[in-house]
Design an enzyme around this catalytic site. Structure first.
Site, PDB file in Angstrom:
ATOM      1  N   HIS A  58       0.849  -1.115   0.008  1.00 49.82           N
ATOM      2  CA  HIS A  58      -0.047  -0.143   0.069  1.00 49.82           C
ATOM      3  C   HIS A  58       0.919   1.256   0.061  1.00 49.82           C
ATOM      4  O   HIS A  58       2.140   1.126   0.130  1.00 49.82           O
ATOM      5  CB  HIS A  58      -1.043  -0.019   1.175  1.00 49.82           C
TER       6      HIS A  58
HETATM    7  C1  T46 Z   1       2.887   0.598   6.824  1.00 43.15           C
HETATM    8  C2  T46 Z   1       3.580  -0.802   7.241  1.00 43.15           C
HETATM    9  C3  T46 Z   1       4.856  -0.540   7.267  1.00 43.15           C
HETATM   10  C4  T46 Z   1      -4.608  -0.713  13.320  1.00 43.15           C
HETATM   11  O1  T46 Z   1      -5.981  -0.983  13.731  1.00 43.15           O
HETATM   12  N1  T46 Z   1      -3.784  -0.053  13.673  1.00 43.15           N
HETATM   13  C5  T46 Z   1      -2.739   0.494  13.129  1.00 43.15           C
HETATM   14  O2  T46 Z   1      -2.175   1.499  13.710  1.00 43.15           O
HETATM   15  C6  T46 Z   1      -1.979  -0.314  12.157  1.00 43.15           C
HETATM   16  C7  T46 Z   1      -0.857   0.024  11.602  1.00 43.15           C
HETATM   17  C8  T46 Z   1      -2.835  -1.332  11.660  1.00 43.15           C
HETATM   18  N2  T46 Z   1      -4.174  -1.665  12.034  1.00 43.15           N
HETATM   19  C9  T46 Z   1      -4.885  -2.781  11.698  1.00 43.15           C
HETATM   20  C10 T46 Z   1      -5.287  -2.598  10.193  1.00 43.15           C
HETATM   21  C11 T46 Z   1      -5.442  -3.989   9.703  1.00 43.15           C
HETATM   22  O3  T46 Z   1      -6.818  -4.481  10.045  1.00 43.15           O
HETATM   23  O4  T46 Z   1      -4.295  -3.735  11.630  1.00 43.15           O
HETATM   24  C12 T46 Z   1      -4.477  -4.726  10.463  1.00 43.15           C
HETATM   25  C13 T46 Z   1      -3.038  -5.018   9.948  1.00 43.15           C
HETATM   26  O5  T46 Z   1      -2.583  -3.708   9.279  1.00 43.15           O
HETATM   27  P1  T46 Z   1      -1.906  -3.729   7.781  1.00 43.15           P
HETATM   28  O6  T46 Z   1      -2.374  -4.990   6.990  1.00 43.15           O
HETATM   29  O7  T46 Z   1      -2.223  -2.383   7.204  1.00 43.15           O
HETATM   30  O8  T46 Z   1      -0.344  -3.918   8.270  1.00 43.15           O
HETATM   31  P2  T46 Z   1       0.793  -4.086   7.103  1.00 43.15           P
HETATM   32  O9  T46 Z   1       2.071  -4.811   7.957  1.00 43.15           O
HETATM   33  O10 T46 Z   1       0.611  -4.419   5.780  1.00 43.15           O
HETATM   34  O11 T46 Z   1       1.245  -2.526   7.196  1.00 43.15           O
HETATM   35  C14 T46 Z   1       1.602  -1.871   8.261  1.00 43.15           C
HETATM   36  C15 T46 Z   1       0.854  -0.254   8.288  1.00 43.15           C
HETATM   37  O12 T46 Z   1      -0.438  -0.815   8.407  1.00 43.15           O
HETATM   38  C16 T46 Z   1       1.340   0.726   7.257  1.00 43.15           C
HETATM   39  O13 T46 Z   1       0.880   1.922   7.693  1.00 43.15           O
HETATM   40  O14 T46 Z   1       3.213   1.287   6.340  1.00 43.15           O
HETATM   41  O15 T46 Z   1       3.012  -1.664   8.241  1.00 43.15           O
END
Ligand code: T46
Length: 133
Positions: free
Chosen positions: A50
């Site tokens: 993303h």
């Molecule tokens: C990024 C990379 C480096 C939350 O509820 N609060 C939060 O602060 C975050 C970061 C995530 N979430 C929830 C949203 C999703 O349901 O946790 C779940 C997993 O998040 P996501 O799939 O976006 O995680 P990554 O590892 O793909 O990405 C993360 C960050 O979201 C993003 O901002 O830059 O790490």
């Protein structure tokens, strides 16, 4: 210009070991509103995929290592985060992916904003359209 903005974090060390202190708007170029960390990532699993519209983040592998791929819609670069004194600053409209997490990887992220799903662009085609506006 490189997409990789690496920050060398100041280590305060003595004969007991190392300590790194990060203060918002001093050691890193934004106020810290949120901290999260990623660990226990299964072997072969990649994360991210993303971009963010406004968010600024500093990524630090406080344990283990992982690869961060950055893509600005024109070129791609990968950096291996492997040391607690190595920070990666990501700001602007940059697509990011995280790959090759070691078993012991703990990826700490300092973020400039509270969590806001509407700040994410999760579709690569939409991302490319945004970069070519
Ligand atoms: C990024 C990379 C480096 C939350 O509820 N609060 C939060 O602060 C975050 C970061 C995530 N979430 C929830 C949203 C999703 O349901 O946790 C779940 C997993 O998040 P996501 O799939 O976006 O995680 P990554 O590892 O793909 O990405 C993360 C960050 O979201 C993003 O901002 O830059 O790490």
């Amino acid at each position: 210009m490189s997409l990789i903005n690496e920050q060398s974090l100041k280590v305060i060390g003595d004969d007991r070991g190392q300590l790194i202190a990060l203060e918002g708007n001093k050691d890193i170029p934004f106020d810290i509103k949120r901290v999260y960390y990623i660990y226990g990532t299964q072997s072969g699993v990649a994360r991210g995929f993303h971009a963010h519209r406004n968010l600024k983040q500093l990524l630090i592998c406080v344990s283990g290592n992982c690869d961060i791929l950055l893509d600005d819609g024109h070129s791609k670069e990968t950096v291996n985060l492997k040391s607690p004194d190595q920070g990666l600053l990501i700001e602007g409209l940059v697509w990011r992916e995280m790959h090759n997490f070691s078993e012991d990887c703990v990826l700490l992220v300092l973020a400039s904003e509270y969590y806001d799903e509407s700040d994410y662009i999760r579709c690569y085609d939409d991302y490319l359209k945004q970069t070519r506006k």
